[in-house]
Design an enzyme around this catalytic site. Structure first.
Site, PDB file in Angstrom:
ATOM      1  N   TYR A 155       0.831  -1.309   0.088  1.00 26.65           N
ATOM      2  CA  TYR A 155       0.011  -0.129   0.090  1.00 26.65           C
ATOM      3  C   TYR A 155       0.824   1.188  -0.117  1.00 26.65           C
ATOM      4  O   TYR A 155       1.894   1.614   0.753  1.00 26.65           O
ATOM      5  CB  TYR A 155      -0.974  -0.065   1.236  1.00 26.65           C
ATOM      6  CG  TYR A 155      -1.643   1.411   1.540  1.00 26.65           C
ATOM      7  CD1 TYR A 155      -2.986   1.424   0.724  1.00 26.65           C
ATOM      8  CD2 TYR A 155      -1.260   2.300   2.147  1.00 26.65           C
ATOM      9  CE1 TYR A 155      -3.666   2.750   0.833  1.00 26.65           C
ATOM     10  CE2 TYR A 155      -1.957   3.587   2.202  1.00 26.65           C
ATOM     11  CZ  TYR A 155      -3.168   3.753   1.548  1.00 26.65           C
ATOM     12  OH  TYR A 155      -3.887   4.854   1.647  1.00 26.65           O
ATOM     13  N   GLU A 195      -3.331   7.674  -4.263  1.00 31.44           N
ATOM     14  CA  GLU A 195      -3.323   6.367  -3.456  1.00 31.44           C
ATOM     15  C   GLU A 195      -3.004   5.242  -4.606  1.00 31.44           C
ATOM     16  O   GLU A 195      -3.869   5.196  -5.728  1.00 31.44           O
ATOM     17  CB  GLU A 195      -4.619   6.056  -2.883  1.00 31.44           C
ATOM     18  CG  GLU A 195      -4.557   4.886  -2.018  1.00 31.44           C
ATOM     19  CD  GLU A 195      -5.819   4.582  -1.411  1.00 31.44           C
ATOM     20  OE1 GLU A 195      -5.953   4.520  -0.087  1.00 31.44           O
ATOM     21  OE2 GLU A 195      -6.835   4.412  -1.889  1.00 31.44           O
TER      22      GLU A 195
END
Length: 387
Positions: A109, A197
């Site tokens: 992530y 993101e």
């Protein structure tokens, strides 16, 4: 302003971040045609909506051939995809992204966002990327590392190494990770992003890094500097009332209660909503009409609030600092008359010429209740909505 995955990945590619090959399609025939052009084999069909958790909702599927891709796309196109981030109504799917499958060894992530309290760019990473990153943040927060980049200094090599080592990367992977970080940082600063993101950022079977998804939010206040990006805005993904509010310079967010709120100032609006909740009511919206409140803005605000059939009362809380309270009262009366409002309005005014403003409201002949105290106003609005 949010971008779709395919738009975010186009920016990734422009800033030197490698992405899997992919094609956008807006019809079933186009899906079949483009999958065949990609080789006709396995492909990932991804619904394009402004929401995460698409995979869990059936919006991301791996298929074996063009016919299977067309079948999946046929079920998605024209439908509303509901995820944990969309609410029960979902978001409309007008296009799908057809992407080459990737060999996934690990899922990481990576995100960047503005930390306003530190006046820095925060970079967050976790070795546990994928669909359950929210669970990681809640259950194992030590698996998330955050560093802060001062904009005057920018991204440095030691930042890359610290985060790369935390993710368990080594050798050439650190260099690739540095390339990804540099590209994201460039997007963040050059394109006026407020959030970037990648989830997941994968390590492929042969050890390379590749973003499988991309979420990108651009600061609305900076869109005038980003005309090319502004042209990519997909208004079908936005709440209709919120979209209409932005055209009139109003800050509006739809909520699920039955008491409409019209306030000038974001902090005052939050306090007003808190008081409504405290006394047993449910706000139907957040609405900040701004400091320069005018009759026209008040009228548009009433139209937005009453566009929801769920609203049973309206609470107006205005501090007349820049604008006189008597002018605000005239605007409220004119707006009630223009909209043809039938539901009760509770109006709490404070500031210059407040007595004259309250007098105008009381003598208007409309269902408007003047209030001198905010707590009293909130209680009255809750009572009228309930009755």
């Amino acid at each position: 302003m949010n971008l779709h995955e395919y738009q975010a990945k186009a920016l990734f590619k422009r800033f030197g971040i490698p992405v899997p090959g992919g094609q956008l399609a807006r019809s079933v025939d186009e899906v079949r045609e483009k999958v065949s052009a990609m080789g006709g084999g396995k492909v990932v069909v991804k619904a394009q909506v402004h929401a995460g958790a698409r995979g869990k909702a059936g919006g991301v599927k791996l298929v074996d051939n063009a016919d299977a891709a067309a079948e999946v796309a046929g079920g998605l196109l024209g439908s509303n995809l509901r995820t944990i981030q969309t609410g029960p109504e979902g978001l409309p799917v007008h296009s799908v992204y057809l992407e080459e499958p990737s060999d996934i060894a690990r899922e990481l992530y990576l995100s960047m966002l503005v930390d306003r309290s530190r006046e820095c760019i925060a970079i967050m990473v976790s070795p546990d990327g994928g669909m359950d990153i929210e669970a990681v943040a809640e259950e194992t927060p030590e698996r998330i590392r955050t560093i802060f980049i001062h904009p005057a200094a920018g991204l440095q090599g030691y930042h890359v190494r610290e985060l790369g080592f935390f993710l368990g990367l080594e050798g050439e992977q650190i260099k690739e990770f540095g390339k990804v970080l540099k590209g994201l940082y460039g997007i963040f600063t050059d394109c006026d992003a407020s959030l970037v993101e990648i989830n997941p950022l994968i390590v492929t079977g042969d050890g390379h890094l590749m973003p499988l998804d991309g979420k990108l939010n651009i600061d609305d206040n900076a869109l005038y500097r980003q005309p090319e990006i502004a042209e990519q805005r997909d208004e079908t993904q936005e709440d209709e009332a919120e979209r209409e509010a932005s055209k009139h310079g109003l800050n509006y967010i739809t909520l699920d209660g039955d008491i409409g709120c019209m306030v000038n100032g974001a902090g005052l609006a939050m306090a007003t909503m808190d008081l409504v909740k405290l006394h047993g009511g449910q706000p139907a919206n957040f609405l900040d009409v701004g400091g320069g409140t005018t009759k026209e803005r008040v009228a548009e605000a009433f139209k937005l609030i009453t566009s929801s059939g769920e609203v049973k009362a309206i609470l107006v809380n205005i501090f007349g600092g820049i604008v006189r309270c008597d002018l605000i009262a005239e605007g409220i009366i004119a707006a009630v008359e223009e909209v043809g409002l039938q539901i009760p309005v509770v109006a709490r005014l404070e500031g210059t010429n407040v007595e004259r403003g309250r007098e105008l409201l009381a003598q208007s002949g409309y269902n408007i209740t003047p209030a001198t105290d905010l707590t009293e106003a909130a209680k009255t609005a809750v009572r009228l909505a309930a009755s």
